[in-house]
Design a protein around this motif. Structure first.
Motif, mmCIF file in Angstrom:
data_model
loop_
_atom_site.group_PDB
_atom_site.id
_atom_site.type_symbol
_atom_site.label_atom_id
_atom_site.label_comp_id
_atom_site.label_asym_id
_atom_site.label_seq_id
_atom_site.Cartn_x
_atom_site.Cartn_y
_atom_site.Cartn_z
ATOM 1 N N UNK A 162 0.891 -1.399 0.030
ATOM 2 C CA UNK A 162 -0.334 0.013 0.029
ATOM 3 C C UNK A 162 0.816 1.319 -0.032
ATOM 4 N N UNK A 163 2.199 1.394 0.735
ATOM 5 C CA UNK A 163 2.681 2.569 0.920
ATOM 6 C C UNK A 163 3.523 2.881 -0.376
ATOM 7 N N UNK A 164 3.956 1.646 -1.369
ATOM 8 C CA UNK A 164 4.653 2.020 -2.411
ATOM 9 C C UNK A 164 3.903 2.214 -3.557
ATOM 10 N N UNK A 165 2.502 1.771 -3.386
ATOM 11 C CA UNK A 165 1.745 1.969 -4.623
ATOM 12 C C UNK A 165 0.641 3.057 -4.548
ATOM 13 N N UNK A 166 0.581 3.598 -3.430
ATOM 14 C CA UNK A 166 -0.634 4.615 -3.450
ATOM 15 C C UNK A 166 -0.282 5.682 -4.140
ATOM 16 N N UNK A 167 0.865 6.119 -4.510
ATOM 17 C CA UNK A 167 1.349 7.341 -5.464
ATOM 18 C C UNK A 167 0.653 6.923 -6.876
ATOM 19 N N UNK A 168 0.502 5.430 -7.278
ATOM 20 C CA UNK A 168 0.090 5.434 -8.263
ATOM 21 C C UNK A 168 -1.566 5.067 -8.348
ATOM 22 N N UNK A 169 -2.417 5.385 -7.440
ATOM 23 C CA UNK A 169 -3.715 5.402 -7.243
ATOM 24 C C UNK A 169 -3.956 3.784 -7.134
ATOM 25 N N UNK A 170 -3.177 2.998 -6.427
ATOM 26 C CA UNK A 170 -3.251 1.781 -6.536
ATOM 27 C C UNK A 170 -3.556 1.438 -4.786
ATOM 28 N N UNK A 171 -4.679 0.901 -4.517
ATOM 29 C CA UNK A 171 -5.198 0.456 -3.142
ATOM 30 C C UNK A 171 -4.855 -0.799 -2.846
ATOM 31 N N UNK A 172 -3.862 -1.074 -1.798
ATOM 32 C CA UNK A 172 -3.856 -2.396 -1.350
ATOM 33 C C UNK A 172 -4.245 -2.617 0.221
ATOM 34 N N UNK A 173 -5.293 -3.338 0.297
ATOM 35 C CA UNK A 173 -5.892 -3.786 1.699
ATOM 36 C C UNK A 173 -6.014 -5.338 1.554
ATOM 37 N N UNK A 174 -6.600 -5.671 2.836
ATOM 38 C CA UNK A 174 -6.959 -6.950 2.926
ATOM 39 C C UNK A 174 -8.016 -7.184 4.017
ATOM 40 N N UNK A 175 -8.828 -8.299 3.648
ATOM 41 C CA UNK A 175 -9.478 -8.751 4.608
ATOM 42 C C UNK A 175 -9.131 -10.042 5.592
ATOM 43 N N UNK A 176 -9.752 -10.027 6.765
ATOM 44 C CA UNK A 176 -9.392 -11.061 7.811
ATOM 45 C C UNK A 176 -10.780 -11.838 8.096
ATOM 46 N N UNK A 177 -10.980 -12.845 7.311
ATOM 47 C CA UNK A 177 -12.137 -13.672 7.697
ATOM 48 C C UNK A 177 -11.813 -14.238 8.919
ATOM 49 N N UNK A 178 -13.042 -14.472 9.764
ATOM 50 C CA UNK A 178 -13.025 -14.940 10.850
ATOM 51 C C UNK A 178 -13.181 -16.609 10.874
ATOM 52 N N UNK A 179 -14.274 -17.166 11.383
ATOM 53 C CA UNK A 179 -14.136 -18.657 11.140
ATOM 54 C C UNK A 179 -15.289 -18.816 10.417
ATOM 55 N N UNK A 180 -14.907 -19.366 9.055
ATOM 56 C CA UNK A 180 -15.741 -19.332 7.891
ATOM 57 C C UNK A 180 -16.180 -21.063 7.539
ATOM 58 N N UNK A 181 -17.332 -21.232 7.460
ATOM 59 C CA UNK A 181 -17.751 -22.494 6.859
ATOM 60 C C UNK A 181 -17.278 -23.102 5.525
ATOM 61 N N UNK A 182 -15.988 -23.559 5.245
ATOM 62 C CA UNK A 182 -15.558 -23.812 4.108
ATOM 63 C C UNK A 182 -14.512 -25.118 4.347
ATOM 64 N N UNK A 183 -14.230 -25.743 3.303
ATOM 65 C CA UNK A 183 -13.261 -26.918 3.207
ATOM 66 C C UNK A 183 -12.006 -26.799 4.302
#
Ligand code: NAD
Length: 253
Positions: free
Chosen positions: A173-194
């Protein structure tokens, strides 16, 4: 108008690990908001492709093994060939291996780190170069975990990789913000998947986890659609380097 900023019409998204589980929910959510999607997986993605085409959007399947960095070029080339641009990268694919730390093998370390961390970085690097060349900004969204914030037990390579994902999200995010690129993340909790099938099959662990989730239920792939669309859209243009928990209150407790 604000709701228009959430629309993804005319945008192309790459979603990794899109054959099932959270990746499938994310890919369908992005398509519901208007995006066309390149579905990357080691497994067949026909089911996800059909769900997206039923919405009137375009989808392609790209078969790739993300434990091999060589897959990065194939993913970029095939996406550009089909859609001639990339606007969104969702690094969702990830694996987990469970064993006591005194018995944990090098293979279970390397396999997890290669997919969850190493290829995530090099695919992001390659997509960032395309974004910069296109000159129209872009969105990179990574899938972190509760174990980006907590230690966990029995999953050392998973905790290491997901903690790295949160750090890399900030660095990119820090290096790419100047190019109008947003970097973020999601942190899922306990999800019902394999990914959590073993936990849910263990009655004691299942109860202990449910007792600790304020929302009193496992999350579903559907629960990630809103945050995925938000972080992929212009509505989040001034959000950089943040990891957002989608966890039914697990971390708040
Ligand atoms: P899942 O196992 O159902 O899906 C993972 C997908 O990634 C699958 O389609 C799989 O085929 C694909 N994949 C695995 N190895 C691959 C490889 N080498 N190359 C290409 N594709 C590969 O699991 P999920 O729960 O949907 O997990 C998705 C992401 O969410 C992962 O990063 C996981 O760590 C993360 N996560 C899951 C939970 C949860 O509770 N389920 C919680 C936090 C984070």
């Amino acid at each position: 108008m604000i709701l228009d900023q959430f629309k993804l019409n005319g945008k192309t998204a790459i979603v990794t690990g899109a054959a099932r589980g959270l990746g499938q929910g994310i890919a369908v959510g992005l398509a519901e908001a208007g995006a066309d999607v390149a579905l990357v997986d080691i497994l067949d993605t026909d089911k996800s492709k059909a769900l997206i085409e039923n919405l009137g959007r375009k989808a392609i399947g790209i078969k790739a093994d993300l434990s091999d960095k060589g897959s990065v070029k194939t993913i970029i080339d095939k996406t550009l060939q089909a859609f001639s641009r990339i606007n969104i990268l969702f690094n969702n694919a990830g694996i987990i291996r469970r064993a006591p730390l005194t018995e944990f093998s090098e293979k279970d370390w390397d396999d997890v780190i290669n997919i969850n961390q190493r290829t995530l970085f090099f695919l992001s690097q390659a997509v960032a170069k395309v974004f910069i060349q296109q000159g129209a900004g872009g969105k990179i969204i990574n899938t972190a975990s509760m174990l980006s914030f907590q230690g966990g037990i029995l999953v050392p390579s998973y905790t290491a990789s997901k903690s790295a994902v949160m750090g890399l999200t900030r660095l990119m995010a820090n290096e790419l913000a100047v190019h109008n690129i947003n970097v973020n993340a999601i942190a899922p909790g306990y999800m019902a998947t394999d990914n959590t099938a073993a936990l849910r099959a263990d009655a004691a662990r299942n109860k202990a986890i449910l007792d600790r989730i304020p929302a009193s239920r496992w999350g579903e792939p559907e629960d990630l659609k809103g945050i995925a669309v938000f972080l992929a859209s212009d509505a989040s243009n001034y959000i950089n380097g943040y990891t957002i928990a989608v966890d039914g209150g697990w971390l708040a407790r």
